[in-house]
Structures are given as C-alpha cells and as structure tokens.
Design a protein around this motif. Structure first.
Motif, short mmCIF file in Angstrom:
data_model
loop_
_atom_site.label_atom_id
_atom_site.label_comp_id
_atom_site.label_asym_id
_atom_site.label_seq_id
_atom_site.Cartn_x
_atom_site.Cartn_y
_atom_site.Cartn_z
N ARG A 180 0.78 -1.24 0.00
CA ARG A 180 0.00 0.00 0.00
C ARG A 180 0.81 1.29 0.00
N PHE A 181 2.13 1.23 0.11
CA PHE A 181 2.98 2.42 0.09
C PHE A 181 2.51 3.48 1.09
N PRO A 182 2.44 3.12 2.37
CA PRO A 182 1.87 4.01 3.37
C PRO A 182 2.81 5.15 3.77
N LEU A 183 2.23 6.10 4.49
CA LEU A 183 2.97 7.20 5.09
C LEU A 183 2.91 7.00 6.61
N PHE A 184 4.08 6.79 7.22
CA PHE A 184 4.18 6.68 8.68
C PHE A 184 4.52 8.06 9.23
N VAL A 185 3.70 8.53 10.14
CA VAL A 185 3.92 9.84 10.75
C VAL A 185 4.21 9.63 12.23
N THR A 186 5.41 10.01 12.64
CA THR A 186 5.84 9.84 14.03
C THR A 186 5.53 11.09 14.83
N ILE A 187 4.95 10.88 16.00
CA ILE A 187 4.70 11.99 16.91
C ILE A 187 5.97 12.20 17.73
N GLY B 162 8.18 11.69 21.75
CA GLY B 162 7.99 10.36 22.30
C GLY B 162 8.06 9.23 21.31
N GLY B 163 7.51 9.41 20.13
CA GLY B 163 7.46 8.34 19.15
C GLY B 163 8.76 8.07 18.42
N MET B 164 9.76 8.94 18.61
CA MET B 164 11.01 8.84 17.85
C MET B 164 11.73 7.51 18.08
N ILE B 165 11.91 7.12 19.31
CA ILE B 165 12.65 5.89 19.60
C ILE B 165 11.86 4.67 19.12
N PHE B 166 10.56 4.65 19.39
CA PHE B 166 9.70 3.57 18.92
C PHE B 166 9.76 3.46 17.41
N ALA B 167 9.65 4.58 16.70
CA ALA B 167 9.69 4.56 15.24
C ALA B 167 11.01 4.02 14.73
N CYS C 113 -5.56 14.53 10.37
CA CYS C 113 -5.17 13.76 9.18
C CYS C 113 -6.36 13.54 8.25
N HIS C 114 -7.51 13.19 8.83
CA HIS C 114 -8.72 13.02 8.01
C HIS C 114 -9.09 14.35 7.34
N ALA C 115 -8.97 15.44 8.08
CA ALA C 115 -9.30 16.76 7.52
C ALA C 115 -8.38 17.13 6.36
N GLN C 116 -7.17 16.58 6.34
CA GLN C 116 -6.23 16.84 5.25
C GLN C 116 -6.37 15.85 4.10
N GLY C 117 -7.41 15.00 4.15
CA GLY C 117 -7.72 14.14 3.03
C GLY C 117 -7.10 12.76 3.03
N ALA C 118 -6.60 12.30 4.15
CA ALA C 118 -6.04 10.94 4.20
C ALA C 118 -7.12 9.92 3.87
N THR C 119 -6.76 8.92 3.07
CA THR C 119 -7.69 7.85 2.72
C THR C 119 -8.02 7.02 3.95
N SER C 120 -6.99 6.68 4.72
CA SER C 120 -7.18 5.95 5.98
C SER C 120 -6.16 6.45 6.98
N VAL C 121 -6.53 6.39 8.25
CA VAL C 121 -5.63 6.79 9.33
C VAL C 121 -5.72 5.72 10.41
N LYS C 122 -4.58 5.10 10.70
CA LYS C 122 -4.50 4.10 11.77
C LYS C 122 -3.49 4.57 12.80
N THR C 123 -3.66 4.10 14.00
CA THR C 123 -2.77 4.47 15.09
C THR C 123 -1.97 3.26 15.54
N CYS C 124 -0.72 3.50 15.89
CA CYS C 124 0.20 2.45 16.30
C CYS C 124 1.01 2.98 17.48
N VAL C 125 0.86 2.34 18.64
CA VAL C 125 1.55 2.80 19.84
C VAL C 125 2.39 1.69 20.44
N LEU C 126 3.45 2.10 21.10
CA LEU C 126 4.28 1.15 21.82
C LEU C 126 3.54 0.62 23.04
N VAL C 127 2.90 1.52 23.80
CA VAL C 127 2.25 1.14 25.05
C VAL C 127 0.85 1.72 25.13
N ASP C 128 -0.10 0.89 25.54
CA ASP C 128 -1.44 1.36 25.88
C ASP C 128 -1.55 1.27 27.40
#
Length: 187
Positions: A45-52, A55-60, A125-140
């Motif tokens: 799918r050639f996705p775009l991964f966006v790191t927050i 905090g998300g830098m090390i996980f990414a 992300c949805h407001a900017q026209g993303a087709t789909s937006v999923k979330t991926c976290v190290l810890v819940d």
C-alpha cells in the motif's frame, strides 16, 4: 543552561526507584510482532508513517527498520505535556510536511494514555484528506480515563499499568526517554 544539582538528584532517584515493567528484550520482541502485522497489512500500500515527536522517535526507529517494503516517513510534534507530568490542552508545534491527501497514514506514538492528543491528530489527518488513518503505539496504558470510552490504538505492542511511565521514548520531565526498557515511577 546547566541542570541544577537538585534536579540531577531527583532524576537519578526516580531512575533508581522505578520499577521495570518491560525489559529491552521484551520491548524488542513486542515491536517485532507489530512489524509482522504491519507488513501483512501495508506491504502493498505504500503508506505514510507519521511519528509523533518526541515520544514516538525511539519507537519509530526500532519499528520502521523492520519493515521491508516501500514506505514514506514524516513527523509532527503535538503535545499535552511539554515537560510536565500532567497533560493539558493539545499544542501543535510542527505539522507534517508531506501531503496526506489520498494516503494511507499510520500514526506512531510512544503511549496511548488518555488519547486526546492521538484523537486530535487522527482528526487532523482526516481533515487533510487521508484515505485511511490508523494508530500504532508502543504502550497502551490501561485505565478508565480514556478520551473516548473503549479507545484503543489500531496497533499496540504492549499494555501497562496506570503509572507514570518512562523509557523507550516516554519521558520523565523531559528526561529518561533513553532508558532501556519501560519503567513505572513509584509514587
């Protein structure tokens, strides 16, 4: 500006007193499982991964090198903490540079605590026209104070008790993101 001796002492005491919830090896194993799942779901799918950030830098860094398929990376910086241990309003510091329009976007973050920041980012992300937006976290973090009842990330490596956590990207007052593993502050 040099760090005050009392702050240094506090930081070292917090690290000494912290309870390790997950070792570095356990974290790496959990990230490996996430990588397999993301590869199955996104390798075509050639996705775009966006790191927050921050905090998300090390996980990414640990996750993205395990994904052997074409993907694009970007980042954003939004926070409710800004060096504190209690969250406030979401503040946008940097927005992604890549166009999100028509893209499959996966948001990477260190932790899903309350979820207000993550929900605001998904909506943006949805407001900017993303087709789909999923979330991926190290810890819940498991508790009943989520921004929306039953809020879960689409992809989660680990779950943790409701303590203030640090390590693997999560910080204690701006420090200890580099701690090898995930630690709970004993209060």
């Amino acid at each position: 500006m040099p760090i005050a001796d009392e702050v240094k002492q506090e930081l070292m005491q917090v690290r000494r007193d912290a309870r390790q919830l997950y070792s570095q090896d356990q974290v790496e194993a959990a990230i490996g499982k996430l990588a397999i799942q993301l590869t199955e779901d996104y390798s075509e799918r050639f996705p775009l991964f966006v790191t927050i950030m921050n905090g998300g830098m090390i996980f990414a860094g640990h996750l993205l090198t395990r994904l052997d398929f074409p993907l694009e990376m970007d980042y954003l910086h939004a926070s409710r903490y800004l060096g504190d241990t209690r969250g406030g309003d979401v503040e946008w510091i940097v927005t992604p540079g890549a166009s999100l329009s028509g893209r499959d976007v996966i948001i990477l973050d260190d932790i899903l605590d309350v979820g207000s920041t993550l929900l605001a980012i998904v909506d943006a992300c949805h407001a900017q026209g993303a087709t789909s937006v999923k979330t991926c976290v190290l810890v819940d973090k498991v508790h009943d104070r989520k921004a929306r009842p039953g809020l879960k990330a689409d992809y989660t490596a680990l779950e943790a008790e409701d303590f203030y956590l640090f390590g693997m990207g999560m910080d204690y007052k701006g420090y200890w993101r580099n701690a090898p593993g995930i630690f709970a502050v004993e209060e």
